[in-house]
Structures are given as structure tokens and as C-alpha cells.
Design a protein around this motif. Structure first.
Motif, PDB file in Angstrom:
ATOM      1  N   GLN A  98       0.543  -0.883   0.070  1.00 50.94           N
ATOM      2  CA  GLN A  98       0.126   0.395  -0.148  1.00 50.94           C
ATOM      3  C   GLN A  98       1.086   1.478   0.032  1.00 50.94           C
ATOM      4  OE1 GLN A  98      -3.664  -1.216   2.743  1.00 50.94           O
ATOM      5  NE2 GLN A  98      -4.207  -0.317   0.998  1.00 50.94           N
ATOM      6  N   VAL A  99       2.023   0.901   0.541  1.00 47.72           N
ATOM      7  CA  VAL A  99       2.856   2.837   0.375  1.00 47.72           C
ATOM      8  C   VAL A  99       3.110   2.576  -0.587  1.00 47.72           C
ATOM      9  CG1 VAL A  99       5.269   2.694   1.435  1.00 47.72           C
ATOM     10  CG2 VAL A  99       3.902   1.687   2.951  1.00 47.72           C
ATOM     11  N   LEU A 100       3.926   1.382  -1.443  1.00 49.69           N
ATOM     12  CA  LEU A 100       3.933   1.530  -3.200  1.00 49.69           C
ATOM     13  C   LEU A 100       2.581   2.177  -3.957  1.00 49.69           C
ATOM     14  CD1 LEU A 100       5.878  -1.342  -3.616  1.00 49.69           C
ATOM     15  CD2 LEU A 100       6.618   0.725  -3.266  1.00 49.69           C
ATOM     16  N   ASP A 101       1.496   1.952  -3.464  1.00 48.27           N
ATOM     17  CA  ASP A 101       0.685   2.431  -3.817  1.00 48.27           C
ATOM     18  C   ASP A 101       0.414   3.807  -4.182  1.00 48.27           C
ATOM     19  OD1 ASP A 101      -0.149   0.172  -5.359  1.00 48.27           O
ATOM     20  OD2 ASP A 101      -1.736  -0.473  -3.225  1.00 48.27           O
ATOM     21  N   SER A 106       1.387   8.626  -6.450  1.00 42.11           N
ATOM     22  CA  SER A 106       0.930   9.948  -5.864  1.00 42.11           C
ATOM     23  C   SER A 106       2.861  10.950  -6.700  1.00 42.11           C
ATOM     24  CB  SER A 106       0.950  11.161  -4.613  1.00 42.11           C
ATOM     25  OG  SER A 106       1.792   9.875  -4.200  1.00 42.11           O
ATOM     26  N   SER A 107       3.382  10.408  -7.040  1.00 45.19           N
ATOM     27  CA  SER A 107       4.856  10.882  -7.567  1.00 45.19           C
ATOM     28  C   SER A 107       4.687  11.605  -8.535  1.00 45.19           C
ATOM     29  CB  SER A 107       5.390   9.821  -7.946  1.00 45.19           C
ATOM     30  OG  SER A 107       7.402   9.988  -8.691  1.00 45.19           O
ATOM     31  N   ARG A 108       5.098  12.817  -8.578  1.00 46.67           N
ATOM     32  CA  ARG A 108       4.819  14.110  -9.920  1.00 46.67           C
ATOM     33  C   ARG A 108       6.017  14.085 -10.530  1.00 46.67           C
ATOM     34  NH1 ARG A 108       4.046  19.669  -6.245  1.00 46.67           N
ATOM     35  NH2 ARG A 108       1.573  18.062  -4.778  1.00 46.67           N
ATOM     36  N   GLN A 109       6.738  13.091 -10.582  1.00 46.69           N
ATOM     37  CA  GLN A 109       7.854  12.459 -11.425  1.00 46.69           C
ATOM     38  C   GLN A 109       8.318  11.266 -11.462  1.00 46.69           C
ATOM     39  OE1 GLN A 109      12.056  13.484  -9.030  1.00 46.69           O
ATOM     40  NE2 GLN A 109      11.384  12.180  -7.793  1.00 46.69           N
ATOM     41  N   SER A 110       9.079  10.744 -13.027  1.00 49.51           N
ATOM     42  CA  SER A 110       8.840   9.384 -13.569  1.00 49.51           C
ATOM     43  C   SER A 110       9.934   9.179 -12.929  1.00 49.51           C
ATOM     44  CB  SER A 110       9.383   9.627 -14.746  1.00 49.51           C
ATOM     45  OG  SER A 110       9.646   8.690 -15.564  1.00 49.51           O
ATOM     46  N   ILE A 111       9.542   7.530 -11.953  1.00 48.18           N
ATOM     47  CA  ILE A 111      10.105   6.895 -11.542  1.00 48.18           C
ATOM     48  C   ILE A 111      11.094   5.286 -12.006  1.00 48.18           C
ATOM     49  CG2 ILE A 111      10.107   5.262  -9.991  1.00 48.18           C
ATOM     50  CD1 ILE A 111       8.178   6.361  -8.093  1.00 48.18           C
ATOM     51  N   SER A 112      12.448   5.985 -12.117  1.00 50.58           N
ATOM     52  CA  SER A 112      12.866   4.753 -13.330  1.00 50.58           C
ATOM     53  C   SER A 112      13.883   3.873 -12.678  1.00 50.58           C
ATOM     54  CB  SER A 112      14.268   5.383 -13.893  1.00 50.58           C
ATOM     55  OG  SER A 112      14.882   4.876 -14.581  1.00 50.58           O
ATOM     56  N   ILE A 113      12.967   2.193 -12.366  1.00 53.58           N
ATOM     57  CA  ILE A 113      13.622   1.589 -11.868  1.00 53.58           C
ATOM     58  C   ILE A 113      14.431   0.974 -12.426  1.00 53.58           C
ATOM     59  CG2 ILE A 113      13.330  -0.799 -10.766  1.00 53.58           C
ATOM     60  CD1 ILE A 113      10.492   0.846 -10.256  1.00 53.58           C
ATOM     61  N   ARG A 170       2.094   4.294   8.169  1.00 57.94           N
ATOM     62  CA  ARG A 170       0.912   5.331   9.268  1.00 57.94           C
ATOM     63  C   ARG A 170       1.096   6.274   8.891  1.00 57.94           C
ATOM     64  NH1 ARG A 170       3.007   1.728  13.671  1.00 57.94           N
ATOM     65  NH2 ARG A 170       5.139   3.499  13.239  1.00 57.94           N
ATOM     66  N   GLN A 171       1.690   7.032   8.287  1.00 60.44           N
ATOM     67  CA  GLN A 171       2.027   8.507   7.733  1.00 60.44           C
ATOM     68  C   GLN A 171       1.220   8.456   6.305  1.00 60.44           C
ATOM     69  OE1 GLN A 171       6.362   8.869   6.853  1.00 60.44           O
ATOM     70  NE2 GLN A 171       6.938   8.674   8.989  1.00 60.44           N
ATOM     71  N   VAL A 172       0.889   7.111   5.393  1.00 58.00           N
ATOM     72  CA  VAL A 172       0.410   8.204   4.233  1.00 58.00           C
ATOM     73  C   VAL A 172      -0.793   7.175   4.662  1.00 58.00           C
ATOM     74  CG1 VAL A 172       2.774   7.740   2.622  1.00 58.00           C
ATOM     75  CG2 VAL A 172       1.580   5.728   3.189  1.00 58.00           C
TER      76      VAL A 172
END
Length: 667
Positions: A98-101, A106-113, A170-172
Motif C-alpha cells: 500500500q505504501v508503493l500504491d 502520487s509521484s510527480r516525477q517519472s520513476i526509473s527502476i 501510518r504516514q500515508v
């Protein structure tokens, strides 16, 4: 989409991969698939008849659990205590999903894995190669560097990430509820997990409860747990405590019946197994309640950690107790079995065999107990290195302050291997004499005439040991005890050679007729300037001090009676100087006729051996080998009366002692 399809068609694949990209995307896809499959199974099978899942539903549930387990393997849970690690990893996996959800939606930038080639390129640009990668905008780290597996080459979510994922969730948590619906979003995955019993799937009967009832049961009450979880757990723990209290009382009663008497060894055997039967349900019930709380009720968070570790401590403590009781019972049963196989079920042999077997079984139980304690420390979260380091403390304590205990243990092993003594034998260790009742790992126990004496093995090993029992070469020989009697004869009236000969004949005849007197040795000691002594050295077979004292008393009384019999059978007959030659010649004939009429007696001699100041003294020697002491006394009474009568009839006078007083006339 491609990874989700891949996992739907090959559910037995491996989530962890050779790069952060493989592990992260595989994990995310599998967890999304698990959440979706849970909803599908519950929806499709909820209306089936019955209170439990049918066969098809159970098969689908097993497939979902296989997927979930594969995803959980992508987490490094080494920061959790071993006893709660599986449960906390399950919880952390759902929270991490759920944290990854939240991050992916909600990320504003493209995530490159990075894949494997990208990781190589990243390390080429670094001053130092590191096999780890951090998800941008978060503290989620994937690494292949594992503390407990240096040879690992696959990427996992790091132990630090797994330990902190609850805080991240808990934070998100609130923001996740506000996210727009997406294909792989699992909005209520964790909430369903913590509010419902069961691991991933609640029991079917629970799902079929009215919505209002479930709402009440799923109300969080205390420590983050629901009303249903607290109610069932409290009832389970209460029943467990009642069971433990009841069985503990019965166990204590068993120990109150304990006895050291060798006659009760077979009773102790049955009591030992009864104790095992009493403790075994305690172990099973404790583990069962732990499983109910962890697996069925699905406790989470701090409550899970506290209760699980408490139950683990109780479970292993009871297991250690069970091991000790089991090996004690096993030792007693093996002792009885070996004695029965030998064909001789004597108590002394059973005591001796039990003493040996119990020492071996106690050593084995100690080894198993150490292994269980080591396992318990690991379950409580201590690292193997720390546990091994902690194990050096007892060694240091032994070296500094418990050397006596170690000395007793080694001395006990020496006594067991050299075997100068055996249980049941009569011995003297130093100044302590008695029956040996136990040779333990720490001490030996001797039953003396006044009580039981415990001697440390190290002290016994240093003392002079006098084994008064004969150890036959044959294995399993009956233990015998040495008995040494020394009876002083009358120093004012020493025995003549004829008396000594008769005394030895009577004494040897008596001991030869007693089957419980083994290899007797009899003599009369004639030491210069010392009184004569009748000495008897014999071996006997007794098992208790009472029997030993009884045998000693019997021999002492019998020998004293024989001494008096010989003393009365040899006597001096004095007659007056007025007796004629015919009267003197008739005396042996008179005595011979009297003895001939007396059963059990024979006349060995009647000689005129002394001419005293006032009488002629005949030395008379009678011999009575067969009469009892009471019959002998009665016969002597008859002989004396008839002798007086016959002498009087023959006119033979027995003179009175005469004293002459000479008075001087002073005038």
C-alpha cells in the motif's frame, strides 16, 4: 500489465530477481494479484452452502497463499525476532504494497527502476560499488547485501525498510484512502487483513455473519485489536491457565509421593510416566493457544510481538521440563526392562541398573535442554553470535567460582567408569560406613545406621574406599557385605586348648549350617599380653541396615551362647582326701552313666589331673553339639543334680573350701 499476466499464468515463479526492477515490479504485481484473487474467491464461493470453504475454494485459497508467500520472500525480515518474523513479514508485505500504491500513484516525477545493466552503469559512476538502490522520493531500499547470507546475489527489500514500513504506512494511510481508483490499487487490503480473523481469508462462517454483527466484532478496542480478537484470545488464555493450574496441582501431588526406598522403584517408574503425561498437554495446549492467536485471530503489531514471545518462552520452558521428565521416565523404564531381560528382578540389581541408566539419561536430557534454550534465545530475537558469546558466561563462571561443581562431575564420571563401588554394596568411604544407595553426577549417597549421608564425588574420589562387599567376576552377581566379629573371652579364666577346640568345632558347625553365611572364617586369636578372642569373618547378603544389624546381633548372641556352653561343659570336680581308691576309680564311671542317660551329650574325658591342697580334682570334659541353648541349660541342671545324688550314694564327699587361721598368743 505484462508482469501481472506473467504471474497469473506462472504462479510458481520467483519474485526476487537479479535487479531492483525485477524484484520491485514482481512484488508489486504479485501483491496486486493476491488482493484481487482474495476478492474473487470470497465473492464466488461466499454463497455456497455450509459453514466452511468447499474443496474448490480451498484449492483456490492454497494457490493465493503460494503467491503471497512468494511475495513475502522478497522481504528481508532479519530485523524481527525469529519467533514473530513470519507474522511481521506478512503484515509488512501488505503495508509495503500500500505504501508503493501511494508512491506510484502520487509521484510527480517519472520513476526509473534500474535493471541489471542499469545497476552496473550506476556502480561504474560511483566511487565504491554498492549493491543497493533507493526508490526515489522514499526510504525504500532494495539490496542484495544481506548480513546473514553474504553469498546472496538477488535483490530484496532491505531489513531497515521492512522494519520501518509500518511507520511509512501510518504516514500515508489517510492519503491512500483518497487516491483515485487504479488497476493495481489495493485500497483496503491492510484494513481487511487486520480486522478479520484468518491469515488472508477469514473463515466462511465469519463472512456470512450479518454486516451489523461483523461491524461490532471488528471494532478496535485495545492495543489495535478488534473486539472479536480480544474476546476469543481472552477466553483461550483463561482456559489455558485453568488447564495449567489443574495439571500443575496434579504434578505437585506426584512429587509429594516420591520416595527413595529401593522397594518403590517400579512405583516411581509409573509415577515418572504420569508426570510426562501431565506435562505433555501443557506443552500442546500452550502451542495451540499461540497458534490460535497468531494464525486464526491474526493479531498484529505490538500485541502480536508481546503475546507471541510470551507464549514462545512458556512453550520452550515447558518443553525443557517435558524433556527432563521424559528422559527420567525413559531411564526408569529401561532400567526395569533390562533387569527383566536378565531374568533376575532383585531389588538391589534394579537399584544398580537404575543408577547407571538415570545418569546417562540425565546427561542426554541436559544436552537436549541446552539445545532448546539456545532455540528459545533465537526465537526471542537474540542473534546466534550473541547467543554463542553468552554461552561462554557459564564457562567463565565455572572457571571462577563453580570449579567444585566441575570437579564433582568429573569425579562422578570417574566413579562410574572405574566402578570401585556399586549401588547396593556395603562400603566405607573415609569414616562413613554403610550401604551405597546412589552414585550421582554430583555426589554419592550412603545409608548409615543413623541416616543418609551425601558425600560430594570429589571428596569420595580422594578418600580411601573400603568396599566390604565382594564383587564377583560374573556380571550381575549378588552384592555381599563383609562382617567382622571379635568376641573377647573371659580374661580371668582363659580357655584351655580342649575348650578352644570344642568352641571352634561348635562355632564352625553353626556357621556351616547357615546358608546366608558365605565363606566363613573362624579362629581364636592368641596374642601375647592380650585376652583371648573368638574372631569370625564372614560375608552376608543383606540390603538394609536393619538386616545388617539383625544379622550382627544374631551372630553375637549365638557365639556368646557357645562360649558359655563350652565354659560350662568343662568343669573341675573336687572330692575329699578321705575318698578311697575304689571311690576315686568309680567317679568317671558314675559321670559316664549320667551322661549316657542325657540325650545330646557325650563324655569326652574325666581325668584326675590335679591334687589340690584340700581335694582331688577331676577334669571333666563334656561335649554337646546338637541341643539348643535352653535345652543345654536344662540338661546341665539335670546332670548336676544326678551327679550330686550319685556321689552321695557312693559316699564320696565334695569338700568345702577350708581356711586355717593361726593366732599368736601375745602373752
Amino acid at each position: 500489465m505484462r508482469r501481472t499476466d506473467l504471474w497469473r499464468h506462472t504462479p510458481l515463479g520467483q519474485v526476487v530477481g537479479e535487479s531492483p526492477q525485477d524484484t520491485l515490479l514482481n512484488f508489486y504485481a504479485v501483491m496486486a494479484d493476491v488482493s484481487s484473487l482474495i476478492e474473487d474467491v470470497e465473492t464466488s464461493h461466499r454463497q455456497n452452502p455450509g459453514l466452511f470453504w468447499n474443496r474448490q475454494a480451498r484449492a483456490e485459497i492454497e494457490e493465493v497463499e503460494v503467491l503471497f508467500n512468494a511475495a513475502v520472500e522478497a522481504l528481508d525480515g532479519s530485523s524481527f525476532a525469529l519467533g514473530v518474523r513470519p507474522y511481521l513479514k506478512n503484515e509488512a508485505a501488505i503495508q509495503l504494497k500500500q505504501v508503493l500504491d501511494f508512491i506510484f500513484n502520487s509521484s510527480r516525477q517519472s520513476i526509473s527502476i534500474p535493471d541489471a545493466s542499469a545497476m552496473k552503469a550506476l556502480n561504474d559512476g560511483r566511487s565504491k560499488d554498492t549493491q543497493s538502490w533507493t526508490l526515489p522520493g522514499s526510504s525504500i531500499v532494495l539490496t542484495s547485501e544481506l548480513a546473514d547470507n553474504p553469498l546472496n546475489s538477488t535483490f530484496l527489500f532491505s531489513a531497515e525498510t521492512v522494519a520501518e514500513v509500518a511507520s511509512m504506512y501510518r504516514q500515508v494511510q489517510q492519503q491512500i484512502a483518497d487516491l483515485d481508483d487504479q488497476a493495481y490499487l489495493t485500497r483496503s487490503f491492510y484494513q481487511d487483513y487486520v480486522h478479520q480473523p484468518g491469515r488472508l481469508f477469514p473463515p466462511k462462517w465469519y463472512l456470512n455473519l450479518p454486516a451489523g454483527v461483523r461491524t461490532v466484532l471488528e471494532t478496535r478496542v485495545l492495543f489495535g485489536q478488534t473486539l472479536f480478537q480480544l474476546m476469543v484470545s481472552m477466553i483461550s488464555i483463561l482456559l489455558l491457565l485453568m488447564l495449567l493450574a489443574r495439571l500443575s496441582r496434579l504434578l505437585i501431588r506426584c512429587y509429594k509421593r516420591r520416595s527413595h526406598d529401593a522397594e518403590l522403584i517400579r512405583t516411581l517408574d509409573s509415577l515418572a510416566w504420569k508426570r510426562v503425561v501431565l506435562v505433555l498437554p501443557m506443552v500442546i495446549a500452550t502451542k495451540a493457544v499461540e497458534v490460535i492467536i497468531d494464525h486464526y485471530l491474526n493479531f498484529t503489531g505490538t500485541a502480536l510481538v508481546v503475546l507471541t514471545l510470551l507464549f514462545e518462552a512458556a512453550y520452550f520452558s515447558l518443553s525443557v521440563l517435558l524433556v527432563f521428565l521424559f528422559f527420567e521416565a525413559l531411564g526408569r523404564t529401561l532400567s526395569v526392562g533390562l533387569v527383566r531381560l536378565s531374568g533376575d528382578q532383585a531389588i538391589w540389581k534394579l537399584s544398580r541398573t537404575s543408577n547407571r541408566m538415570m545418569s546417562i539419561c540425565r546427561i542426554m536430557s541436559g544436552v537436549v535442554a541446552v539445545v532448546l534454550i539456545y532455540k528459545l534465545l533465537l526465537q526471542l530475537g537474540l542473534s546466534p553470535t550473541f547467543v554463542l558469546a553468552l554461552s561462554t558466561v557459564p564457562g567463565l563462571a565455572i572457571g571462577l567460582g563453580a570449579s567444585k561443581l566441575l570437579g564433582n562431575l568429573f569425579s562422578g564420571l570417574s566413579l562410574q567408569t572405574d566402578r570401585p563401588l556399586k549401588v547396593g554394596e556395603f562400603c566405607a568411604i573415609g569414616d562413613t560406613q554403610g550401604f551405597l544407595t546412589k552414585i550421582g553426577l554430583r555426589s554419592v549417597e550412603i545409608e548409615t545406621i543413623t541416616g543418609r549421608v551425601t558425600i560430594p564425588n570429589s571428596v569420595a574420589d580422594d578418600c580411601i574406599i573400603n568396599n566390604l562387599s565382594r564383587n564377583s567376576v560374573a556380571s550381575g552377581a549378588v552384592p555381599q557385605q563383609g562382617l567382622d566379629l571379635s568376641l573377647e573371652l573371659d580374661p580371668d579364666n582363659p580357655f584351655s586348648p580342649d575348650q578352644m577346640t570344642d568352641l571352634l568345632a561348635l562355632a564352625r558347625s553353626y556357621v556351616a549350617s547357615q546358608p546366608n553365611l558365605i565363606n566363613p572364617y573362624l579362629t581364636i586369636e592368641l596374642e601375647p599380653v592380650s585376652p583371648q578372642r573368638l574372631r569370625c569373618i564372614v560375608r552376608i547378603h543383606v540390603e538394609t541396615w536393619r538386616d545388617y544389624i539383625d544379622m550382627q546381633e544374631t551372630l553375637t548372641l549365638t557365639f556368646n551362647q557357645l562360649i558359655e556352653r563350652v565354659d560350662r561343659s568343662h568343669f573341675m570336680l573336687g572330692v575329699s582326701y578321705d575318698s578311697s581308691d575304689e571311690q576315686l576309680a568309680a567317679i568317671p564311671k558314675i559321670l559316664g552313666e549320667i551322661i549316657a542317660r542325657t540325650p545330646g551329650f557325650e563324655l569326652k574325658a574325666c581325668r584326675l589331673l590335679e591334687i589340690a591342697e584340700f581335694s582331688y580334682n577331676f577334669k571333666c570334659q563334656l561335649f554337646c553339639p546338637s541341643l539348643s541353648y535352653e535345652q543345654f541349660q536344662d540338661a546341665i541342671d539335670v546332670i548336676n543334680r544326678e551327679l550330686l545324688h550319685e556321689l552321695a550314694a557312693a559316699g564320696i564327699v565334695i569338700p568345702f573350701p577350708t581356711a586355717i587361721e593361726i593366732q599368736k598368743d601375745d602373752g
